[in-house]
Design a protein around this motif. Structure first.
Motif, mmCIF file in Angstrom:
data_model
loop_
_atom_site.group_PDB
_atom_site.id
_atom_site.type_symbol
_atom_site.label_atom_id
_atom_site.label_comp_id
_atom_site.label_asym_id
_atom_site.label_seq_id
_atom_site.Cartn_x
_atom_site.Cartn_y
_atom_site.Cartn_z
ATOM 1 N N ILE A 154 -10.021 -17.362 -12.852
ATOM 2 C CA ILE A 154 -9.574 -18.751 -12.895
ATOM 3 C C ILE A 154 -9.886 -19.374 -14.258
ATOM 4 O O ILE A 154 -9.039 -20.063 -14.856
ATOM 5 N N ALA A 155 -11.075 -19.115 -14.777
ATOM 6 C CA ALA A 155 -11.499 -19.731 -16.034
ATOM 7 C C ALA A 155 -10.612 -19.316 -17.204
ATOM 8 O O ALA A 155 -10.264 -20.139 -18.061
ATOM 9 N N GLY A 156 -10.246 -18.026 -17.248
ATOM 10 C CA GLY A 156 -9.504 -17.532 -18.405
ATOM 11 C C GLY A 156 -8.012 -17.385 -18.197
ATOM 12 O O GLY A 156 -7.272 -17.158 -19.152
ATOM 13 N N GLY A 157 -7.564 -17.468 -16.937
ATOM 14 C CA GLY A 157 -6.149 -17.304 -16.664
ATOM 15 C C GLY A 157 -5.654 -15.883 -16.809
ATOM 16 O O GLY A 157 -4.445 -15.644 -16.921
ATOM 17 N N ALA A 158 -6.563 -14.919 -16.817
ATOM 18 C CA ALA A 158 -6.202 -13.507 -16.915
ATOM 19 C C ALA A 158 -6.456 -12.822 -15.573
ATOM 20 O O ALA A 158 -7.036 -13.405 -14.666
ATOM 21 N N GLN A 159 -6.036 -11.566 -15.474
ATOM 22 C CA GLN A 159 -6.144 -10.837 -14.213
ATOM 23 C C GLN A 159 -6.938 -9.545 -14.378
ATOM 24 O O GLN A 159 -6.934 -8.930 -15.446
ATOM 25 N N PHE A 160 -7.548 -9.138 -13.264
ATOM 26 C CA PHE A 160 -8.321 -7.898 -13.185
ATOM 27 C C PHE A 160 -7.542 -6.859 -12.390
ATOM 28 O O PHE A 160 -6.908 -7.171 -11.376
ATOM 29 N N SER A 161 -7.625 -5.614 -12.837
ATOM 30 C CA SER A 161 -7.073 -4.487 -12.083
ATOM 31 C C SER A 161 -8.025 -3.311 -12.224
ATOM 32 O O SER A 161 -8.720 -3.178 -13.239
ATOM 33 N N CYS A 162 -8.068 -2.473 -11.190
ATOM 34 C CA CYS A 162 -8.939 -1.294 -11.203
ATOM 35 C C CYS A 162 -8.090 -0.031 -11.292
ATOM 36 O O CYS A 162 -6.976 0.022 -10.749
ATOM 37 N N VAL A 163 -8.601 0.974 -11.965
ATOM 38 C CA VAL A 163 -7.876 2.242 -12.090
ATOM 39 C C VAL A 163 -7.927 2.982 -10.752
ATOM 40 O O VAL A 163 -8.942 3.598 -10.403
ATOM 41 N N PHE A 164 -6.838 2.881 -10.009
ATOM 42 C CA PHE A 164 -6.634 3.645 -8.779
ATOM 43 C C PHE A 164 -5.265 4.313 -8.896
ATOM 44 O O PHE A 164 -4.300 3.954 -8.219
ATOM 45 N N GLN A 165 -5.200 5.303 -9.800
ATOM 46 C CA GLN A 165 -3.925 5.844 -10.239
ATOM 47 C C GLN A 165 -3.182 6.618 -9.164
ATOM 48 O O GLN A 165 -1.963 6.807 -9.267
ATOM 49 N N HIS A 166 -3.871 7.052 -8.091
ATOM 50 C CA HIS A 166 -3.184 7.822 -7.067
ATOM 51 C C HIS A 166 -2.198 6.973 -6.268
ATOM 52 O O HIS A 166 -1.306 7.512 -5.614
ATOM 53 N N ARG A 167 -2.335 5.670 -6.312
ATOM 54 C CA ARG A 167 -1.371 4.801 -5.619
ATOM 55 C C ARG A 167 0.020 4.872 -6.233
ATOM 56 O O ARG A 167 1.005 4.493 -5.583
ATOM 57 N N PHE A 168 0.122 5.323 -7.490
ATOM 58 C CA PHE A 168 1.320 5.043 -8.261
ATOM 59 C C PHE A 168 2.293 6.207 -8.399
ATOM 60 O O PHE A 168 3.294 6.085 -9.089
ATOM 61 N N GLY A 169 2.043 7.351 -7.761
ATOM 62 C CA GLY A 169 3.028 8.412 -7.736
ATOM 63 C C GLY A 169 4.164 8.066 -6.781
ATOM 64 O O GLY A 169 4.003 7.305 -5.832
ATOM 65 N N ASP A 170 5.330 8.660 -7.045
ATOM 66 C CA ASP A 170 6.494 8.391 -6.195
ATOM 67 C C ASP A 170 6.262 8.774 -4.740
ATOM 68 O O ASP A 170 6.731 8.085 -3.822
ATOM 69 N N ALA A 171 5.563 9.889 -4.507
ATOM 70 C CA ALA A 171 5.352 10.334 -3.125
ATOM 71 C C ALA A 171 4.460 9.358 -2.363
ATOM 72 O O ALA A 171 4.665 9.125 -1.163
ATOM 73 N N ALA A 172 3.453 8.793 -3.033
ATOM 74 C CA ALA A 172 2.616 7.780 -2.373
ATOM 75 C C ALA A 172 3.449 6.563 -2.006
ATOM 76 O O ALA A 172 3.295 5.991 -0.913
ATOM 77 N N ALA A 173 4.343 6.155 -2.911
ATOM 78 C CA ALA A 173 5.220 5.020 -2.609
ATOM 79 C C ALA A 173 6.138 5.347 -1.436
ATOM 80 O O ALA A 173 6.369 4.503 -0.547
ATOM 81 N N ALA A 174 6.663 6.577 -1.400
ATOM 82 C CA ALA A 174 7.534 6.982 -0.294
ATOM 83 C C ALA A 174 6.782 6.977 1.030
ATOM 84 O O ALA A 174 7.281 6.483 2.048
ATOM 85 N N ALA A 175 5.575 7.542 1.020
ATOM 86 C CA ALA A 175 4.778 7.569 2.249
ATOM 87 C C ALA A 175 4.468 6.159 2.734
ATOM 88 O O ALA A 175 4.549 5.857 3.935
ATOM 89 N N LYS A 176 4.112 5.279 1.806
ATOM 90 C CA LYS A 176 3.811 3.896 2.183
ATOM 91 C C LYS A 176 5.040 3.209 2.785
ATOM 92 O O LYS A 176 4.927 2.441 3.751
#
Length: 373
Positions: free
Chosen positions: A114-136
């Motif tokens: 909130i203070a800086g207007g920026a966002q946080f993200s964590c490295v969870f790279q297994h979410r981002f393969g096509d097969a994971a998206a298909a399964a979801k």
């Protein structure tokens, strides 16, 4: 599409993975700065990846470079304070796991964003393969049906020498053992596929390794949608594998890999009488890209371009960290833990060790397992 200025803080082994994957994003990002307290390592890393800005403090880097995104590749105990410093300066953060050593520390991100207007993200790279998206996409839909049973195994091997680095294997520096530092990637993917967890019952123990934390944990997790999963995290397993299996009403979805997957690492099996619709539904999905850091980086840039929340952002990363905390809390108290139970005032809100309870339990069980009959 704009090109983003990226800085990397910490130039150890995982930083090389970040740098090489930034270089694979087709000009969507530019490495403008790196930071490390080790001058020789910083120079070698920056030379290898042609990084012009070289700093020994994050404060100097933020002031002089003004990057769009900072990648945190430092040891775990440094992540949260560095993330907060970047966010308060208005710089987006992509942090390696674990994002914090406790829920209490992690919840400090809210006010920093909130203070800086920026966002946080964590490295969870297994979410981002096509097969994971298909399964979801398919789990819970008509052709696959609702999820019923699952297992999630991170079966890795680390010798005693792995803990020679002083920050490894301590509650204060790493936050825990394989539950926090290794299996978290795999059960993050499980949560991504199955949705919110509801209750966990677990054990955590030290079977063989010379570490202050556990070297093995096992959990039974019930999800809000009724699915039940086992989650096993081991550093004792000579044949290393990372596996997820989800059985839905009409299909079995299996992933077997180690540190990253391709489309070929997924197996889809239809129940008797459902083979054709299950196969057709799966093959109708885009199935080209495997998992990896570059896939997450590109998803992050796309979100920033569109003014959308970052993927693997604060809220979903917290759900994963909360499951880790609940595994420890259940293991060391001997009872089931509900999602939402670990709040300020709870022994495991301020640390995965539960105010020293975990250390005492592990010491007592380790002594018992090695005592003569």
């Amino acid at each position: 599409m704009r090109s983003y200025k990226v800085a990397i803080v910490g130039t150890g082994g995982i930083a090389a993975v970040h740098a090489s994957n930034v270089e694979r994003t087709g000009g969507r990002a530019e490495l403008v700065a790196a930071c490390d307290v080790d001058a020789a390592r910083l120079e070698a890393f920056s030379d290898e990846h042609s990084i012009p800005g070289r700093f020994h403090s994050l404060t100097e880097l933020l002031a002089q470079t003004k990057p769009d995104i900072v990648h945190l590749c430092t040891p775990p105990m440094m992540h949260i304070d560095q993330a907060i410093q970047c966010l308060e300066a208005g710089v987006h953060v992509l942090s390696e796991k674990p994002p914090a050593l406790s829920l209490a520390d992690f919840d400090r991100l809210n006010s920093a964003e909130i203070a800086g207007g920026a966002q946080f993200s964590c490295v969870f790279q297994h979410r981002f393969g096509d097969a994971a998206a298909a399964a979801k996409n398919l789990i819970g839909e008509a052709d696959f049906g609702r999820p019923l049973v699952a297992r999630c195994d991170t079966l890795w091997y680390r010798p005693d020498s792995y803990w020679d680095l002083p920050w490894r294997g301590s509650w204060n520096a790493e936050g825990g053992g394989p539950t926090m530092g290794h299996g978290i990637h795999q059960f993050d993917l499980l949560l991504h596929l199955l949705g919110p967890w509801q209750e966990v019952t677990a054990i955590a123990t030290r079977q063989a390794r010379k570490t202050s934390t556990e070297d093995l944990s096992a959990a039974l997790v019930r999800f809000e949608n009724g699915a039940v999963a086992t989650v096993l995290n081991s550093l004792l397993s000579p044949r290393e594998t990372s596996d997820i299996r989800i059985d839905t009403e009409f299909a079995t979805i299996e992933l077997s890999h180690l540190y990253g997957y391709s489309i070929q690492d997924w197996t889809i099996t239809g129940a008797p009488g459902h083979e054709d619709p299950v196969r057709d539904a799966w093959e109708s999905q885009p199935l080209e890209q495997g998992s990896g850091h570059s896939a997450q980086f590109l998803a992050m840039y796309d979100a920033l371009d569109a003014g959308l929340p970052l993927p693997a952002g604060r809220d979903s990363a917290r759900q994963t960290l909360e499951l880790a905390a609940a595994i420890y809390a259940s293991a060391f108290t001997g009872r089931a833990v509900q999602r939402g139970e670990i709040v300020p005032g709870h022994a495991f809100y301020g640390g995965m060790d539960g105010d020293g309870l975990g250390t005492r339990v592990l010491e007592s069980t380790s002594l018992a397992s090695t005592s003569p009959a």
